[in-house]
Scaffold this motif. Structure first.
Motif, PDB file in Angstrom:
ATOM      1  N   UNK A   2    -105.742  13.161 -23.138  1.00 50.48           N
ATOM      2  CA  UNK A   2    -106.218  11.865 -23.615  1.00 50.48           C
ATOM      3  C   UNK A   2    -105.953  11.729 -25.117  1.00 50.48           C
ATOM      4  N   UNK A   3    -105.047  10.852 -25.475  1.00 49.48           N
ATOM      5  CA  UNK A   3    -104.711  10.668 -26.889  1.00 49.48           C
ATOM      6  C   UNK A   3    -105.358   9.422 -27.490  1.00 49.48           C
ATOM      7  N   UNK A   4    -106.248   8.788 -26.738  1.00 52.48           N
ATOM      8  CA  UNK A   4    -107.041   7.690 -27.292  1.00 52.48           C
ATOM      9  C   UNK A   4    -108.199   8.263 -28.103  1.00 52.48           C
ATOM     10  N   UNK A 111    -104.070  17.414 -28.043  1.00 54.24           N
ATOM     11  CA  UNK A 111    -103.021  17.235 -29.048  1.00 54.24           C
ATOM     12  C   UNK A 111    -102.215  18.523 -29.253  1.00 54.24           C
ATOM     13  N   UNK A 112    -102.825  19.527 -29.834  1.00 50.28           N
ATOM     14  CA  UNK A 112    -102.191  20.842 -30.026  1.00 50.28           C
ATOM     15  C   UNK A 112    -103.305  21.841 -30.330  1.00 50.28           C
ATOM     16  N   UNK A 113    -103.122  23.078 -29.927  1.00 50.27           N
ATOM     17  CA  UNK A 113    -104.175  24.083 -30.131  1.00 50.27           C
ATOM     18  C   UNK A 113    -103.805  24.989 -31.301  1.00 50.27           C
ATOM     19  N   UNK A 114    -104.028  24.462 -32.489  1.00 47.36           N
ATOM     20  CA  UNK A 114    -103.682  25.193 -33.711  1.00 47.36           C
ATOM     21  C   UNK A 114    -104.565  24.661 -34.840  1.00 47.36           C
ATOM     22  N   UNK A 216    -109.112   2.770 -45.829  1.00 42.29           N
ATOM     23  CA  UNK A 216    -109.454   3.210 -44.470  1.00 42.29           C
ATOM     24  C   UNK A 216    -108.321   2.886 -43.497  1.00 42.29           C
ATOM     25  N   UNK A 217    -107.785   1.686 -43.604  1.00 41.00           N
ATOM     26  CA  UNK A 217    -106.710   1.268 -42.690  1.00 41.00           C
ATOM     27  C   UNK A 217    -105.478   2.155 -42.856  1.00 41.00           C
ATOM     28  N   UNK A 218    -105.181   2.533 -44.070  1.00 41.65           N
ATOM     29  CA  UNK A 218    -104.027   3.406 -44.313  1.00 41.65           C
ATOM     30  C   UNK A 218    -104.280   4.806 -43.741  1.00 41.65           C
ATOM     31  N   UNK A 219    -105.501   5.308 -43.924  1.00 45.26           N
ATOM     32  CA  UNK A 219    -105.863   6.627 -43.379  1.00 45.26           C
ATOM     33  C   UNK A 219    -105.683   6.625 -41.860  1.00 45.26           C
ATOM     34  N   UNK A 220    -106.203   5.597 -41.203  1.00 42.39           N
ATOM     35  CA  UNK A 220    -106.138   5.537 -39.738  1.00 42.39           C
ATOM     36  C   UNK A 220    -104.700   5.427 -39.245  1.00 42.39           C
ATOM     37  N   UNK A 221    -103.881   4.669 -39.967  1.00 39.30           N
ATOM     38  CA  UNK A 221    -102.475   4.530 -39.582  1.00 39.30           C
ATOM     39  C   UNK A 221    -101.770   5.885 -39.626  1.00 39.30           C
ATOM     40  N   UNK A 222    -101.965   6.615 -40.719  1.00 36.53           N
ATOM     41  CA  UNK A 222    -101.286   7.904 -40.851  1.00 36.53           C
ATOM     42  C   UNK A 222    -101.841   8.941 -39.878  1.00 36.53           C
ATOM     43  N   UNK A 223    -103.152   8.890 -39.619  1.00 34.88           N
ATOM     44  CA  UNK A 223    -103.735   9.808 -38.639  1.00 34.88           C
ATOM     45  C   UNK A 223    -103.135   9.546 -37.259  1.00 34.88           C
ATOM     46  N   UNK A 224    -103.072   8.279 -36.871  1.00 34.74           N
ATOM     47  CA  UNK A 224    -102.516   7.927 -35.561  1.00 34.74           C
ATOM     48  C   UNK A 224    -101.054   8.356 -35.453  1.00 34.74           C
ATOM     49  N   UNK A 225    -100.297   8.165 -36.518  1.00 31.95           N
ATOM     50  CA  UNK A 225     -98.879   8.546 -36.497  1.00 31.95           C
ATOM     51  C   UNK A 225     -98.712  10.057 -36.353  1.00 31.95           C
ATOM     52  N   UNK A 227    -100.826  12.374 -35.308  1.00 32.45           N
ATOM     53  CA  UNK A 227    -101.402  12.962 -34.096  1.00 32.45           C
ATOM     54  C   UNK A 227    -100.871  12.294 -32.821  1.00 32.45           C
ATOM     55  N   UNK A 228     -99.955  11.327 -32.984  1.00 32.06           N
ATOM     56  CA  UNK A 228     -99.437  10.564 -31.839  1.00 32.06           C
ATOM     57  C   UNK A 228    -100.601  10.040 -31.012  1.00 32.06           C
ATOM     58  N   UNK A 229    -101.573   9.464 -31.710  1.00 31.20           N
ATOM     59  CA  UNK A 229    -102.822   9.000 -31.080  1.00 31.20           C
ATOM     60  C   UNK A 229    -102.929   7.491 -31.182  1.00 31.20           C
ATOM     61  N   UNK A 230    -103.902   6.954 -30.457  1.00 30.53           N
ATOM     62  CA  UNK A 230    -104.168   5.510 -30.504  1.00 30.53           C
ATOM     63  C   UNK A 230    -105.669   5.320 -30.702  1.00 30.53           C
ATOM     64  N   UNK A 231    -106.032   4.529 -31.723  1.00 29.48           N
ATOM     65  CA  UNK A 231    -107.452   4.249 -31.948  1.00 29.48           C
ATOM     66  C   UNK A 231    -107.904   3.084 -31.077  1.00 29.48           C
TER      67      UNK A 231
END
Length: 234
Positions: A2-4, A111-114, A216-225, A227-231
């Motif tokens: 689950x990447x959401x 995501x990854x186990x590291x 905040x918006x910039x942080x979330x964008x880079x985190x999603x990119x 981690x290949x995740x979707x908020x």
């Protein structure tokens, strides 16, 4: 996998109640993993990302040295600050108004186990965010977090980090100084590191106030990119 990630912006919220809420979410994820293992089930584990701003508070990590807090209990009260010894890694740090605090409570098996990679990714999220403001920053060897002018007499920390992980589930996270009152850092030896300063984004940009929502918006964008995740928001 689950990447959401369920995004929750808690606004201004006390440290203790936020910590208890983190623990509640953390336990919920761990309990699902235990059930999956015991019952050979395949239930998806949720991921969360809490954004919050705390009233003035000092927190000490489990391996921290209490002597790095330079205030007595009465002095803490006089400054309107509280103190907690908590279960994350790292030493002492400060949280307060003008700081963006992020608590990812994620199952790294999605995501990854590291853990090392996880910490480096958290740092990279902040580095990429600050680069959008023209701030050159990076890592300091052996010292988690994000720094400016590493390797010079002017080295200063702009983002502190400390995490806890169990069964690949994370909690705690990062604290980025955006419009922080840096005077509160004078009351501690930040992260137990002597002789290095602390800074804030507004100070580095030479402005009175930075738009925190934009950061905040910039942080979330880079985190999603990264981690290949979707908020998602509930």
């Amino acid at each position: 996998m689950n990447k959401n990630i369920q995004l929750q912006d808690l606004g201004l919220k006390g440290y203790k109640e936020t910590w208890e809420y983190q623990e509640e979410l953390f336990k919920g994820v761990v309990d699902i993993k235990i059930r999956n293992r015991r019952e050979d089930a395949n239930l998806a584990t949720p991921n969360y990302f809490l954004l919050v701003e705390h009233p003035h508070v000092y927190t000490l990590g489990k391996s921290g040295d209490l002597s790095n807090l330079l205030l007595s209990e009465k002095q803490l009260e006089a400054k309107g600050a509280t103190f907690y010894k908590i279960n994350r890694g790292g030493d002492i740090t400060y949280h307060g108004p003008g700081q963006i605090v992020g608590y990812p409570i994620v199952d790294l098996e999605n995501f990854f186990t590291d853990i090392h990679k996880y910490l480096r990714f958290l740092e990279e999220v902040i580095i990429l965010t600050l680069e959008e403001y023209g701030i050159a920053c990076g890592r300091s060897e052996g010292e988690t977090g994000v720094w400016l002018d590493v390797g010079t007499p002017f080295a200063r920390k702009i983002c502190a980090m400390g995490v806890r992980a169990s069964r690949w589930v994370t909690m705690h996270g990062f604290a980025l100084n955006v419009n922080a009152d840096l005077g509160y850092f004078d009351n501690i030896i930040p992260c137990g590191i002597r002789g290095k300063a602390v800074t804030s984004l507004n100070v580095e940009l030479g402005v009175e106030k930075v738009n925190e929502q934009e950061v905040k918006e910039k942080i979330l964008k880079h985190f999603a990119d990264l981690f290949a995740a979707k908020f998602v928001t509930s």
